[in-house]
Design a protein around this motif. Structure first.
Motif, short mmCIF file in Angstrom:
data_model
loop_
_atom_site.label_atom_id
_atom_site.label_comp_id
_atom_site.label_asym_id
_atom_site.label_seq_id
_atom_site.Cartn_x
_atom_site.Cartn_y
_atom_site.Cartn_z
N ARG A 274 -8.56 22.10 -59.92
CA ARG A 274 -8.58 20.55 -60.29
C ARG A 274 -8.29 20.72 -61.95
N GLN A 305 -11.02 18.34 -49.49
CA GLN A 305 -10.80 18.87 -50.84
C GLN A 305 -9.53 18.42 -51.50
N GLU A 307 -8.28 15.39 -51.38
CA GLU A 307 -8.58 14.01 -51.89
C GLU A 307 -9.41 14.13 -53.04
N SER A 308 -10.26 15.16 -53.17
CA SER A 308 -11.27 15.24 -54.32
C SER A 308 -10.55 15.85 -55.38
N TYR A 311 -7.93 12.99 -56.97
CA TYR A 311 -8.61 11.89 -57.48
C TYR A 311 -9.02 12.15 -58.73
N THR A 312 -9.42 13.44 -59.01
CA THR A 312 -9.95 13.64 -60.20
C THR A 312 -8.84 13.92 -61.14
N LEU A 426 -17.81 13.52 -62.63
CA LEU A 426 -17.68 14.35 -61.24
C LEU A 426 -18.91 15.20 -61.09
N GLU A 430 -21.14 15.07 -57.74
CA GLU A 430 -21.05 16.09 -56.58
C GLU A 430 -21.96 17.23 -56.83
N LYS A 471 -18.47 7.23 -55.86
CA LYS A 471 -17.57 8.21 -55.75
C LYS A 471 -16.51 8.38 -56.97
#
Length: 472
Positions: A274, A305, A307-308, A311-312, A426, A430, A471
């Motif tokens: 990320r 994973q 998408e996460s 997205y971030t 985040l 999470e 989210k």
């Protein structure tokens, strides 16, 4: 009797499901309940369970993580997910993991329990058919003539494929459901040798090439049925996403060549990548960009994973790009494949390069500012000093500030504040870390000050943000 374990962090919902649903009428009995994934795994260590019915959004361990671990430990177990309509992306990931069905909780509230359990019971019976030796040939006898099978995988997970069963090559064959959206048809290898061209032509003529992926699997005689089914589920969940090529819907594999495991990423690796993608270095360095793409192809992380991660990362990119870029280049949808993700990333790199490199500054200055942004993103928990970054870039403090604002589109302090708030969102969404620990990891001296800044930016306290399960 089918032994059922119900997992849901909402005690009232969990007890309601157990008490209200007519389990016995469909050959089922509830043998236990759990409030999260970790407790469910503890229960499974000492109690046999055939069907695991789990909520998706839970603290401690989510339903998706529970499914991943239970599937590895108990490959014969079936999964059904409990969810709300708005959890569509989570539902799609659960189906990719092998869930045989999902229950919208509104169905239970609307007293549709018999319909729901009837559907699940019927699906389990179909799956039981496919794992018998005569069907999917899990441990085909040595004298069995069946050495190949055709596996059809619906590209959207739940397609109505009635026309498929009417195809000429399907006459006299009984398609058997392996999981939701995946069917197997045993074939003699000799028959397949001359039938592939005719079969693919008929699929195209009926428009089914846009609805299904076809996997021609040979060498299935003597294969272990549980391992074969597990590998097919893994292929559907992970390999197909990465191997699918535009315009190609027919693939061939030897049974023993189906991928068995996928490296994926640990939570720590996901956070590290990320940071790499949130950095802007890959925009100006083609070698880093290609290296990051190769890592995704090697590890084959789950779609969830990916998408996460993006997205971030995308939130960080948005700080330097005009709003119209995001309207033109939305993230790939849940039914996309890796080729489409790679195309999207290439397009985003070109868009961002146009914005960053077409400034009035030289490439050297722009690269220095990108490096400063990278250092900020990697050290959000530290005391980030303006003067030290300016010195690192070999600029005066005033000139560094001007370059930073012109290239990034925000002042130095505004960028740091927004990056810290994004990181806090985040962590709140999470993890279960206490608020004071989140504050520390985002560079705030104490929880009180962090809560005040967070509320100013987000319109609510950190505890309220976490409670709403927003989210990130």
């Amino acid at each position: 009797m089918i032994k059922v374990l119900v997992v849901d962090d909402d005690t009232l919902a969990r007890r309601g499901i157990i008490a209200e649903m007519p389990w016995g009428a469909f050959g089922m009995t509830v043998v236990g309940e759990a409030s999260n994934g970790e407790r469910a795994l503890e229960f499974l260590q000492h109690t046999e369970v055939d069907l695991l019915m789990t909520d998706l959004a839970m603290p401690v361990m989510s339903g998706l993580d529970l499914m991943r671990q239970a599937q590895r430990l108990y490959p014969k177990m079936w999964f059904v997910v409990l969810t709300f309509h708005q959890d569509f992306e989570l539902i799609q990931e659960a189906l990719r993991l092998g869930a045989i069905d999902y229950i919208a909780k509104t169905q239970i509230e609307d007293a549709q329990m018999e319909e729901v359990l009837g559907r699940i019971s019927e699906r389990i019976l179909r799956i039981q058919d496919v794992v018998r030796p005569a069907a999917v040939s899990g441990s085909l006898e040595q004298g069995d003539t069946v050495d190949a099978m055709i596996v059809f995988i619906a590209t959207n997970g739940r397609a109505d494929l009635a026309p498929l069963w009417q195809c000429v090559f399907m006459q006299g064959k009984a398609p058997q459901e392996i999981s939701l959206g995946m069917w197997a048809v045993p074939m003699e290898r000799e028959m397949m040798n001359g039938a592939v061209e005719a079969m693919t032509r008929e699929l195209v003529e009926r428009g089914l090439d846009r609805q299904v992926m076809v996997l021609h699997l040979y060498g299935v005689r003597g294969a272990n049925r549980d391992q074969l089914r597990k590998r097919l589920m893994q292929y559907k969940e992970r390999a197909l996403f990465y191997e699918h090529k535009a315009g190609i819907f027919y693939y061939t594999y030897a049974a023993d060549q189906l991928p068995a495991e996928y490296p994926g990423w640990s939570d720590e690796e996901l956070r590290a990548y990320r940071n790499d993608w949130s950095s802007l270095q890959w925009i100006v360095r083609i070698d880093l960009f290609e290296e990051l793409l190769q890592e995704i192809g090697r590890a084959r992380p789950s779609v969830a994973q990916l998408e996460s991660l993006f997205y971030t990362a995308r939130m960080n990119w948005q700080r330097i790009a005009r709003s119209e870029v995001w309207a033109e280049q939305g993230m790939p949808g849940i039914d996309s494949y890796w080729t489409e993700w790679a195309d999207w990333l290439n397009a985003m790199r070109e868009k961002l390069r146009d914005i960053v490199l077409k400034s009035a500054y030289s490439k050297e200055i722009t690269t220095s500012i990108m490096s400063a942004v990278d250092l900020i993103n990697r050290n959000l928990d530290a005391d980030i000093r303006h003067s030290e970054l300016a010195m690192e870039a070999n600029m005066s403090k005033g000139y560094f500030s001007q370059c930073f604002k012109d290239i990034i589109g925000q002042t130095f302090q505004d960028y740091i504040r927004d990056a810290r708030i994004a990181n806090a969102r985040l962590l709140l969404a999470e993890t279960e870390q206490p608020i004071y620990r989140v504050a520390e990891q985002c560079g705030y001296p104490n929880e009180k000050y962090f809560s005040r800044v967070f509320r100013e930016r987000m319109g609510m306290l950190p505890s309220e943000y976490r409670q709403n399960k927003i989210k990130v």
